[in-house]
Design an enzyme around this catalytic site. Structure first.
Site, short mmCIF file in Angstrom:
data_model
loop_
_atom_site.label_atom_id
_atom_site.label_comp_id
_atom_site.label_asym_id
_atom_site.label_seq_id
_atom_site.Cartn_x
_atom_site.Cartn_y
_atom_site.Cartn_z
CB SER A 17 -45.84 -43.74 21.35
OG SER A 17 -46.26 -44.89 21.02
CE LYS A 66 -55.23 -48.02 17.55
NZ LYS A 66 -54.43 -49.12 17.02
CG ASP A 102 -52.58 -49.52 13.73
OD1 ASP A 102 -51.54 -49.06 14.17
OD2 ASP A 102 -53.72 -49.23 14.42
CG LEU A 155 -67.36 -69.34 12.89
CD1 LEU A 155 -67.91 -70.53 12.25
CD2 LEU A 155 -66.02 -69.10 12.43
#
Ligand code: ATR
Length: 276
Positions: A17, A66, A102, A155
């Site tokens: 970055s 985040k 993102d 799931l």
């Protein structure tokens, strides 16, 4: 303009970055710096105080902060709020506002290579249901697609993404086994987990035996640049989309929040590939 920017995360020593944002600043002809604020979890509060003291114009947030950054913000953009994660902060008059670039960066990176993919009749399959999948799923259901399915090892975790579903989109939740069997009905397959990332480069999330030729297969892993999953897809006649492009375009959108300028990213891509 003299931009003071940075990145907080752990570990980030090898982050590209700083290099990417330096390219944006050079292209735009502005002065500035983009520093790394590597912070082990026990020092997070301290590092955040340091970011405030430095009066940065903005900064990026990466794994594992985040979500953890959110309580420290003064304001949250609506997309970031819905996703529940922030990768970009903008400072204005001492106040911090959080954004998430993102998902939009991901969509932008795919559109660069495959603009015609974004059509209602094209069926999408997302593999994985973690933080990265959440941003990408949210971005894709706001595009022209009408079927965006999710397959995940667990799931119940995939079910959690359904709160992001839009009215005009159908989402089926599948096991990996079901996804493998139904693979030929998809036009776009997105691998969002860390499976296949260095050093486990031989790992592949699902078998692509039933892949239809010309299906677009995308992997957000960019180390290595060509994952086993993408290699396999290519050999079976798939068209590939590589993860480093997402890295670049989420950065482009973050930089736009800080500078107001949309700096072309395409020229930087070749050089970025060399560095990876
Ligand atoms: P990120 O924020 O990077 O997406 P995460 O939130 O920890 O990370 O999510 C990781 C995703 O990768 C999940 O979908 C996870 O599957 P589970 O929900 O079943 O845990 C998936 N994942 C990680 N390692 C995996 C593996 N070895 N095989 C299959 N799926 C894996």
């Amino acid at each position: 303009m003299d931009l003071k920017l940075g990145l907080i995360g752990y570990p980030i020593k090898h982050s590209l970055s700083p290099w990417i944002h330096q390219q944006f600043m050079d292209t735009l002809g502005v002065e500035g710096r983009y520093d790394l604020y590597e912070s082990p979890p026990e020092q997070l509060g301290e590092t955040i105080n340091q970011l405030r003291d430095q009066q940065l114009d903005g900064f990026n947030i990466t794994v594992p902060y985040k979500q953890k950054i959110i309580p420290y913000l003064d304001e949250l953009d609506s997309d970031a709020k819905e996703i529940g994660a922030v990768n970009t902060v903008v400072q204005t008059n001492g106040k911090w506002k959080g954004y998430n670039t993102d998902g939009a960066g991901y969509v932008r990176s795919v559109k660069q290579s495959y603009p015609n993919l974004f059509a209602p009749n094209h069926r999408v399959l997302i593999l994985g249901a973690g933080g990265a999948a959440r941003g990408i799923y949210r971005a894709l259901v706001h595009e022209a697609f009408t079927t965006v399915d999710i397959a995940n090892r667990t799931l119940e975790r995939a079910d959690d993404l359904l709160d992001l579903k839009t009215e005009d989109v159908t989402t089926n939740i599948l096991s990996f086994k079901d996804a493998e069997q139904a693979l030929s009905k998809y036009d776009f397959i997105v691998q969002t987990t860390s499976v296949g990332m260095k050093p486990n480069v031989e790992d592949q999330i699902i078998s692509l035996e039933q892949l239809k030729p010309n299906t677009i297969v995308s992997d957000i892993v960019y180390q290595p640049l060509l994952t086993s999953f993408l290699k396999d897809a290519k050999q079976r006649g798939g068209l590939i989309h590589q993860g480093h492009t997402m890295l670049l375009y989420q950065a482009q959108l973050a930089f736009r929040h800080w500078s107001g300028a949309s700096v072309p990213a395409q020229d930087i891509l070749i050089e970025l590939e060399k560095r990876l």
